[in-house]
Structure formats: C-alpha cells, structure tokens
Design a protein around this motif. Structure first.
Motif, PDB file in Angstrom:
ATOM      1  N   ASN B   6      11.502 -30.040 -15.987  1.00 44.43           N
ATOM      2  CA  ASN B   6      10.598 -30.639 -17.222  1.00 44.43           C
ATOM      3  C   ASN B   6       9.297 -30.741 -16.639  1.00 44.43           C
ATOM      4  O   ASN B   6       8.245 -30.642 -17.397  1.00 44.43           O
ATOM      5  CB  ASN B   6      11.350 -31.904 -17.416  1.00 44.43           C
ATOM      6  N   ASN B   7       9.061 -31.055 -15.292  1.00 42.61           N
ATOM      7  CA  ASN B   7       7.501 -30.832 -14.513  1.00 42.61           C
ATOM      8  C   ASN B   7       7.200 -29.891 -15.071  1.00 42.61           C
ATOM      9  O   ASN B   7       6.097 -29.688 -15.005  1.00 42.61           O
ATOM     10  CB  ASN B   7       7.813 -31.371 -13.189  1.00 42.61           C
ATOM     11  N   LEU B   8       7.767 -28.827 -14.909  1.00 36.70           N
ATOM     12  CA  LEU B   8       7.226 -27.288 -14.937  1.00 36.70           C
ATOM     13  C   LEU B   8       6.836 -27.225 -16.301  1.00 36.70           C
ATOM     14  O   LEU B   8       5.542 -26.689 -16.582  1.00 36.70           O
ATOM     15  CB  LEU B   8       8.296 -26.452 -14.310  1.00 36.70           C
ATOM     16  N   PHE B   9       7.393 -27.539 -17.104  1.00 36.35           N
ATOM     17  CA  PHE B   9       7.049 -27.415 -18.507  1.00 36.35           C
ATOM     18  C   PHE B   9       5.695 -28.257 -18.693  1.00 36.35           C
ATOM     19  O   PHE B   9       4.807 -27.900 -19.623  1.00 36.35           O
ATOM     20  CB  PHE B   9       8.302 -27.927 -19.465  1.00 36.35           C
ATOM     21  N   ASP B  10       5.991 -29.470 -18.127  1.00 37.08           N
ATOM     22  CA  ASP B  10       4.645 -30.317 -18.270  1.00 37.08           C
ATOM     23  C   ASP B  10       3.486 -29.540 -17.647  1.00 37.08           C
ATOM     24  O   ASP B  10       2.298 -29.560 -18.420  1.00 37.08           O
ATOM     25  CB  ASP B  10       4.841 -31.533 -17.419  1.00 37.08           C
ATOM     26  N   ILE B  11       3.653 -29.100 -16.851  1.00 41.71           N
ATOM     27  CA  ILE B  11       2.430 -28.372 -16.002  1.00 41.71           C
ATOM     28  C   ILE B  11       1.942 -27.223 -16.857  1.00 41.71           C
ATOM     29  O   ILE B  11       0.878 -26.911 -17.298  1.00 41.71           O
ATOM     30  CB  ILE B  11       2.652 -27.710 -14.676  1.00 41.71           C
ATOM     31  N   PHE B  12       2.868 -26.530 -17.545  1.00 34.27           N
ATOM     32  CA  PHE B  12       2.620 -25.452 -18.322  1.00 34.27           C
ATOM     33  C   PHE B  12       1.765 -25.831 -19.708  1.00 34.27           C
ATOM     34  O   PHE B  12       0.794 -25.372 -20.164  1.00 34.27           O
ATOM     35  CB  PHE B  12       3.946 -24.760 -18.869  1.00 34.27           C
ATOM     36  N   TYR B  13       2.255 -27.083 -20.153  1.00 32.32           N
ATOM     37  CA  TYR B  13       1.752 -27.670 -21.287  1.00 32.32           C
ATOM     38  C   TYR B  13       0.342 -28.257 -21.000  1.00 32.32           C
ATOM     39  O   TYR B  13      -0.476 -28.104 -21.868  1.00 32.32           O
ATOM     40  CB  TYR B  13       2.513 -28.832 -21.567  1.00 32.32           C
ATOM     41  N   ILE B  14       0.215 -28.836 -19.969  1.00 28.62           N
ATOM     42  CA  ILE B  14      -1.134 -29.425 -19.569  1.00 28.62           C
ATOM     43  C   ILE B  14      -2.166 -28.262 -19.328  1.00 28.62           C
ATOM     44  O   ILE B  14      -3.180 -28.213 -19.623  1.00 28.62           O
ATOM     45  CB  ILE B  14      -0.961 -30.330 -18.339  1.00 28.62           C
ATOM     46  N   ASP B  15      -1.565 -27.208 -18.787  1.00 27.95           N
ATOM     47  CA  ASP B  15      -2.365 -25.961 -18.603  1.00 27.95           C
ATOM     48  C   ASP B  15      -2.984 -25.546 -19.983  1.00 27.95           C
ATOM     49  O   ASP B  15      -4.049 -25.292 -19.937  1.00 27.95           O
ATOM     50  CB  ASP B  15      -1.570 -24.875 -18.110  1.00 27.95           C
ATOM     51  N   THR B  16      -2.113 -25.611 -20.915  1.00 28.29           N
ATOM     52  CA  THR B  16      -2.567 -25.030 -22.219  1.00 28.29           C
ATOM     53  C   THR B  16      -3.462 -26.097 -22.859  1.00 28.29           C
ATOM     54  O   THR B  16      -4.547 -25.481 -23.282  1.00 28.29           O
ATOM     55  CB  THR B  16      -1.333 -25.090 -23.229  1.00 28.29           C
ATOM     56  N   LEU B  17      -3.264 -27.368 -22.654  1.00 24.88           N
ATOM     57  CA  LEU B  17      -4.240 -28.171 -22.969  1.00 24.88           C
ATOM     58  C   LEU B  17      -5.677 -28.054 -22.417  1.00 24.88           C
ATOM     59  O   LEU B  17      -6.679 -28.016 -23.244  1.00 24.88           O
ATOM     60  CB  LEU B  17      -3.855 -29.699 -22.551  1.00 24.88           C
ATOM     61  N   ALA B  18      -5.633 -27.623 -21.132  1.00 23.33           N
ATOM     62  CA  ALA B  18      -6.950 -27.331 -20.217  1.00 23.33           C
ATOM     63  C   ALA B  18      -7.568 -26.098 -21.075  1.00 23.33           C
ATOM     64  O   ALA B  18      -8.803 -25.935 -20.494  1.00 23.33           O
ATOM     65  CB  ALA B  18      -6.534 -27.392 -18.876  1.00 23.33           C
TER      66      ALA B  18
END
Lengths: 253, 293, 354
Positions: B6-18
């Motif tokens: 989940n954390n990894l998905f989070d990072i992916f998602y945050i990356d997309t936000l960035a």
C-alpha cells in the motif's frame, strides 16, 4: 577500415571456481558490421560481453577494440567508444528522471551544458520517445524503459553498440519497433540474443557459442539453415524460416 | 506485507500528484522546502496547552491543497492512518495531568444561547472543568495534523527528486543526496522483487495459515540481499560504461525568482503574525462584544 | 519507534537536527574521501533493500506477531559505520517525507536514535569486539574456526542490536522528556519503552545474525571486504562524540538563549528580517529605512499574551492561561535568522550570476 574493429585473440576465461567460461575465442568484427551472438543458456554469451566492456579480464588471450588493446590503462578510452545496453533496463536507468539518465554519460564526458541538452533530445528522438523526458524511470513501461536505455547509450555517441538480449520481455509491437530502430543504426553492433528472428533481420553475421567455444561464425542466413548445427548448440530454426503450421495444414487438406 | 505494498501505491500516487501542473507545483522547490520547514518550526513552537492559536495555521494546508488541486480526502485518510502513534503518546496526558486548566461557566453559555434565540430553560447552572491533560492532548493532535499535512503537501507538490535538488542547493552534502536518489529509484525495483518472492512462496504454501518459518524467512531475505548486491554491481558497471568516475552531476536549472520570494516571504510573515497575535481569541472577543453590546 | 513532530519541542528538534546534520556532514566527507566508487550504487540499493525486506515477514512463534529485518545493524556490518549511517539516514528521510513517519522536525531525532547507536556504538564497540576482521576471512574448510566465527557473529549481532535498540529507546524517552509536550512521567515511559525494545532487539539481533551468517556462508568475501574498507579506530569515534556534544551544546544553548527572557533576541531578529526584505526587493538597497521601522513597530513589545481573556464566547473557549513568555522570540528569531542567512546567500548568488 581498421577503425572500430573488435577483435578477440585466443580468448580464454576461467571462473574463480574453476569453471571454464570461454575457451579459445577468436573473431574479428569490422567497422559497421552487425553480429549476432547466439547460443544456449550458459554458452558464454554474457561472459564474452563482459569481456568486451572490460568488466572481466581474460585469463589468457587479448581483446582489441579500435586501435587499442583492452587493458586497465586503456579501459576508460575504450569505454568511450563502446556503448553497452544491459539486459535489465532497471540496472541501466539509475537516475531520478529520463533526462538525468540520458544526460549522465554526456556530462561525464565533459560536454558543455547546452550541447548535453541537445544530445539528450536527439537521442530520445532517435529512439522515438522524446515525450518521456521528464518522467521517472520507475513509471515507464518495459518497452519505454528499453528505448530510454538505448538512448542513454546513444547519447555518449559510441562507435560500437553492445546489447544483451535487447528484445527480451518486450511485447510484439515494442519488439518490432526495436528491430526497425536497430536496422537504422550504422554503428558496429554486437547483439547477444535468443531471438533468432531478430538476429536474422538485424544481423548479417552470426557467431554461435556453445560451452564457451565458438562453434560457428558466418553469414546468419547460411548458419540458420543448418538444422544440425542449431540443434547441437541448443538452438532452433528461426520461426520465420519454419513452415507455417496453419498454411501447410491447409494445403494438405 | 500488504502494508508496504500500500505504501508503494501511495508513493506512486504521490508521485503522480507531484507531476500535476499548478502554480505551486511550478515554484522552485527551495521555496516550498523552506516554507514547510518554517511552518513546522512555528507550529511546534507553541506552548503545550495552546490550541486556539494553532487553529489559524490550517490556512496553509488549506490554501496549498486548493491551489495545487490536491485530493483532500486522500491526504486526510493518510493522516488518519498515522494518527495512532501520536494518539498513543498523547493519551497519557489526560491521565497524568488532572489540574483544571479551563473552567466554563455554564451561565455564560446559557446567556449566549438565550441571546441567540433559545428561550427554554437549559437546566442547572454550574461549571465544566477541563483538565490540562485534555487540552494538551488536543494540542498534540492538532500539531500532528498540521505537521504531517505540511510534509505531505510538500512532497505531493514538489516530488522527491526536486526536494533532493533543493536540499543539495541548501548545502546538504552530495553523497547524501546521491544516496537519496538511488534509494528512491531502487525502492520500486526491489519492493517489486521482494513481493514476487513472497508471492511465489505463498503460492506453494498449501495450509491457510501462511506463516513463515524463521529459516525460510532468512533464506529469502538473504537471497534478496545477494541479488541486491549483484544488482549494485551491474549498476556500477552500467555507470562505468557511461564514463562514471566517482562523481554524479546533474543539470537542473532552478530559479528562485520573484514568485518564490513572494511565496516564502508571504507565508512566513503570515506564520509570524499568527504566532504573535492570538487571532481566534481576538475574533472571539470581537464577536462577543458585538453580541452582548 | 519513531519520534513524531507533534511530541517534540523546537529546541529538542533543532538540537537533534544540528547533531544529525553534523553527523551526515562528517560521514559524507569520510565517504567521499575513502570510499571506492563501487559503493555508491551499493549503498543506494541497500537502502532500498531495507525497505524491500520489510515485505518479507516471519511469524514469531507463540506470539502470533511477525518480525522483519531491522535496519542499522545489518547495514553497519555490510557497509561499515559511515556508509551505513548515511544509508539509514536516507531510509528515514524517505519515510518521513512519504509515509510521514515521524515528521520533518523529528527527523533529526529519528536519524540519531535509529542510526547513530547501531552504526557508531553497537557496531564498532560491540560487534567488532566479538568479530574481528580476521575471523570472517577464515576459510570455511577449517570447521572448528568456522563454528567459532559463527558463534561470534551470532553473539555480536544479537548483543549489538539489543544495545542499539535500548539506547535508541532511551533516547526517545529523553527527547520526549526534554520536549515537555507529553505528560508521560519519565519512569513510566522508561518502563514501557525499555522492555518492549528488549524484545524488538532480540528479534532484530536474531534476524541480523542469521542474515549475516547466510551471506557469510554464501559469499564470505562480501563480509571481509565490507569490514576492512572503512576502518573505525578509537580516535574518530572519540572525535565524533566530542563533535556531537559540542554541536548539541551550541545549538541547544543558542536555542535556549533565544528562548530566554532576553528580549533583544527578537528585536535583533526582526531587524535582520527587515533587512531581508530590503535585500530581496528589486529596488535593491535603496528601500527606505522607514520600512524597517514600520516592520519593527508593527510588533508589540514582545509580550505575547495569548490568553488575554478567559471569558466566554465559543471561539475563545479554548483560550488558555498560557505563559508564553519569550520562548517565542527564540524560535521566531531563529527561523527568521535562517531565512535571513539563506536569503543573503540567494541574493549574493543572484548578484554573482548577473
């Protein structure tokens, strides 16, 4: 044309545990040639490639690249003329963005900033992915990663391209794009692969390795007809040279 | 395991936000890093019983989320998931600190309500005492939301590599920056590799318990470690093939111009003002005067 | 266990940031000078490995809970203390930024608690006394020496991990205590933290030892090269400790000086900030002095009484009789000074590039 030759002279390599990796390898690859390096798993393809970029030092024998024998002293010089595309693009793309990654080589070569940017753009355009320039490598697809990995090597303007399994893990259309791309390159190319169809299309010459030895070296088209040779080296005729099962069945009926 | 994935998905998602486009996204990362640090520093500088003065600070996350078009619900959820730790420590405050800190006179409240329009008799008069522990507990929770929120906003408007770049320009040593970049890059690759190993094992585990014995655990972690070290060697080789000689340089033009100065200076002045003036109390008094006059 | 921003005071956070920054600077310098460039990608991917290995959990018998590999000890054993510290710091930075584990202000505390003790105390003073460089170089054929080394690695890793975690847990308690945000009494917190971390330490020690042994059996050369590449003698450790103490004293002192009732701190800081505006404004230095005066006059005379009134009204209900005192001035002053310093840097750089 003595430039950009790749020559192996009685190359011999034994692993630290005593296994023979390469045995009496001799070949000479000329400027602009495209050579496929084929053979079964463990035949010594990767070992040979690692020698060509100076990562492994031969136990015996010599390698010459261009005008220089490959040794510790010339290593940096030689690596400027040789570009290696690794099998796993994740090993090759280590910087935060595609731009940084493609720029890595040119910056290390001491090229001025403006020119670096131009080179990065040119390389990405050559492989057809200029739109990925700001992306992070971990968000690319397999095909995109491979294209960028090739761009990182092209950006250092090597004379000789060495590739380890460039078509592995690619979907058919990405593979097709890769083959078409490779055909346009005028570099001297050495491609280690199991994809004999690609070898047939891209490389006019083929070297077949078996258990660390060269068992055949000649025109790709001629070698791939020799079913016996292929079979004993753990290979199989390229699919494009086999009869189509659907058509041939159809004709029988 | 699922947690990390989940954390990894989070990072992916945050990356997309960035990667989104907005005014805040386009600012020089240094402005955002600096503003975030100042924000966190000022928020935690309050006395432990402070609540009222912390509230106005929500203006920063609010405005940032709005301007950068960040998904509020997602950020709030992420924050909630992290809450238990602060809760665990903070919850001891009410238990330990029983001194009455605030006393509400119910009569005042009734007066106020009558003024507003409630005419019924509300009941018995008296006082409500609130202990210092509860006040400081609430204060901890608010601080938590503000500081965690600020960090999340920073990363999802800036992206990790830009934060690294800013840190480098602030004088953080190069080896550490390079380390951060490599870590971030290969985190994805290795977590993927580890999860493949775990999946492969669990597919061949036929009892439902899915427990991993220590021996298997060690050989898996050991294998992963060996593969990781081999990978490091291949990466080094790939670097050497492209002229690496011990130093990694990056070409990045960032520009701390007028918008950045305005952003940083504007927010900082606001934070300082909010730190110095108890605006909620002033506001409260104003309203009170207005109502009772 | 991670410290969180919500629980620490700026003085503690700032002090630990300074200490950690000093350590990172020290290690970076060390690494730059002594490390062969092959370790650059190695330390990067090993940091990622620490994350990834958390995917793999084993079941702790009886308890039903699960354990995974800890960070600091194994990194120190594989990479030597300096590189390991940088690697650990990078792992915690990523955690702070993405998972908001701990937080930005607490990052200094966390890096110190989880990085300093395993890398600079447990590894050199405990693991190394058990396991000498020579031991890991023994050929495997000699079975008696092999068993001996195995036991040494086991003992060194387990005791090292336990000590590192006990110290880390103690540091968490101390930092929390000094911050004064949590009401948890010192002894209670201590009695809670130390036993929990004893258990965690045993698990981490066991996993660390087992993985180290696995690596040693599979590729003995990795361990011997790791330990020999980055020697850490008595002098460097001594220097590090003295340097850290000095950094802590100076920062702590400076922060508490700001926080002390000396009102000059704020005035001085405000004056400097006003100077910043002047420097940053496009007009350059000629902005009027009156701007500065306006700015300084804008602020009342340092007496920030937050709870001026304890009377009713909904929004003032929380108003608390807080003696804010002058702790504000220190922090605000400190932060503004930081801006001032950075802004001057920018201004100078801008000038230079023009």
């Amino acid at each position: 044309m003595s430039h950009h030759i790749v020559q192996a002279d009685n190359l011999h390599y034994t692993y630290p545990d005593g296994t023979v990796g390469l045995n009496k390898i001799n070949f000479k690859i000329h400027h602009g040639e495209s050579v496929a390096l084929v053979g079964s798993n463990g035949a010594g393809k990767s070992t040979l490639l690692l020698h060509l970029i100076g990562s492994l030092a031969p136990t015996d024998g010599d390698i010459r690249i261009g005008d220089f024998p490959l040794n510790k002293k010339n290593l940096k010089l030689v690596r400027r003329s040789v570009g290696m595309v690794f099998q796993d693009p994740d090993d090759q793309l280590f910087m935060p963005t595609v731009f940084d990654d493609v720029a890595f080589g040119p910056i290390n070569l001491g090229i001025p900033e403006k020119e670096v940017e131009q080179r990065v753009m040119d390389s990405l355009e050559t492989v057809g992915v200029p739109h990925l320039i700001r992306r992070s490598p971990h968000k690319l697809s397999g095909g995109e990663k491979r294209a960028v990995a090739i761009a990182t090597v092209l950006a250092t303007t090597p004379d000789i391209l060495i590739m380890d399994e460039p078509s592995s893990n690619l979907d058919p259309s990405s593979r097709r794009r890769l083959i078409n791309l490779l055909k346009t390159f005028t570099h001297t190319k050495i491609i280690a692969t199991h994809d004999l169809d690609m070898a047939l299309e891209v490389c006019s010459r083929t070297i077949i390795l078996d258990r660390g030895q060269i068992v055949a070296d000649g025109l790709t088209k001629e070698l791939f007809i020799d079913e016996n040779l292929l079979k004993t080296s753990g290979l199989e005729k390229p699919l494009t040279m086999q009869r189509c099962p659907v058509c041939s069945n159809y004709s029988k009926i | 395991m699922s947690n990390l994935q989940n954390n990894l998905f989070d990072i992916f998602y945050i990356d997309t936000l960035a990667c989104r486009q907005s005014w805040i996204h386009s600012l020089d990362p240094r402005a955002k890093v600096l503003t975030t640090l100042i924000f966190v520093g000022i928020v935690v500088s309050f006395d432990k019983y402070e609540i009222a003065m912390l509230i106005p600070f929500f203006i920063y996350p609010a405005v940032a989320i709005a301007l950068a078009d960040l998904p509020f619900v997602y950020l709030a959820k992420k924050m909630l998931l992290l809450l238990p730790f602060a809760f665990f420590i903070g919850i001891f405050n009410p238990l330990m600190d029983n001194k009455t800190l605030i006393t509400f006179d119910l009569k005042d409240i009734v007066d106020l309500m009558e003024f507003i329009g409630f005419k019924e008799n509300i009941g018995k008069m008296g006082t409500i005492d609130i202990s210092g522990g509860w006040v400081s507990f609430l204060s901890i929770m608010i601080r938590f939301c503000l500081t965690v929120g600020a960090a999340l906003i920073l990363i999802s408007t800036t992206g990790f590599d830009a934060v690294c770049l800013a840190l480098q320009r602030f004088g953080v040593p190069r080896p550490f920056i390079v380390q951060l970049m490599f870590l971030y890059r290969y985190m994805f690759v290795l977590i993927d590799e580890a999860s493949r190993m775990v999946r492969a094992r669990s597919l061949r585990t036929f009892d439902n318990s899915n427990q991993m014995r220590f021996g298997i655990f060690i050989s898996m972690v050991g294998q992963l470690l060996l593969r990781t070290m081999d990978r490091a060697q291949r990466i080094h080789l790939a670097m050497c093939c492209r002229g690496f000689e011990g130093d990694i340089q990056m070409l990045r033009a960032i520009n701390f111009g007028v918008p950045e100065t305005l952003f940083t200076a504007g927010w900082t002045s606001l934070f300082v003002i909010l730190r110095l003036y108890n605006i909620p109390v002033k506001l409260g008094m104003m309203i009170e005067n207005l109502l009772l006059s | 266990m991670h410290m969180a921003d919500a629980l620490i005071s700026p003085a503690v956070g700032g002090t630990m940031w300074a200490v950690t920054a000093g350590l990172i600077g020290y290690c970076s310098k060390k690494v730059k000078n002594e490390m062969d460039d092959q370790k650059i990608p190695l330390m990067g991917v090993l940091g990622a490995f620490i994350f990834a290995s958390q995917m793999i959990n084993f079941t702790i018998p009886i308890t039903g809970s699960s354990g995974h590999l800890g960070g600091g000890m194994i990194l120190a054993i594989l990479l030597g203390p300096h590189i390991a510290f940088l690697t650990m710091a990078s792992v915690l930075t990523v955690q702070a930024l993405f998972f908001a584990d701990g937080g930005l202000l607490a990052l200094g505390c966390n890096i110190f608690n989880l990085g300093f003790f395993p890398c600079f105390i447990a590894y050199p003073l405990i693991y190394k006394t058990f396991v000498k460089d020579a031991d890991t170089n023994y050929m495997r054929s000699n079975s008696i020496d092999f068993k001996k080394t195995e036991r040494k690695i086991l003992a060194g890793s387990i005791i090292g991990a336990i000590v590192a975690l006990q110290m880390g847990a103690f540091a968490v308690v101390i930092e929390t205590l000094f911050s004064g945000i949590s009401e948890l009494p010192f002894t209670t917190f201590l009695m809670l933290m130390q036993p929990i971390h004893l258990a965690i330490g045993v698990v981490e020690g066991l996993t660390t030892a087992a993985v180290v042994l696995f690596i040693w059996k599979a590729r003995p050369e990795i361990l011997s090269s790791a330990s020999s590449s980055s020697p850490i003698g008595r002098t460097p450790i001594f220097k590090v400790v003295v340097g850290l103490a000095a950094a802590a004293l100076i920062t702590g002192g400076a922060l508490s000086w700001f926080a002390s009732s000396n009102p000059d701190g704020l005035e001085w800081a405000m004056f400097k900030t006003a100077g910043v505006e002047e420097l940053e404004s496009p007009d350059g230095i000629h902005t009027s002095l009156s701007a500065i005066q306006e700015k300084t006059a804008f602020l009342p005379d340092y007496g920030f009484k937050s709870g001026e009134s304890n009377e009713l009204s909904e929004s003032s209900a929380e108003s608390v009789k807080v003696e804010l005192g002058t702790s504000v001035s220190g922090v605000v002053g400190g932060i503004l000074t930081l801006i001032f310093a950075v802004a001057i840097g920018f201004a100078l750089r801008q000038k230079k590039s023009n």
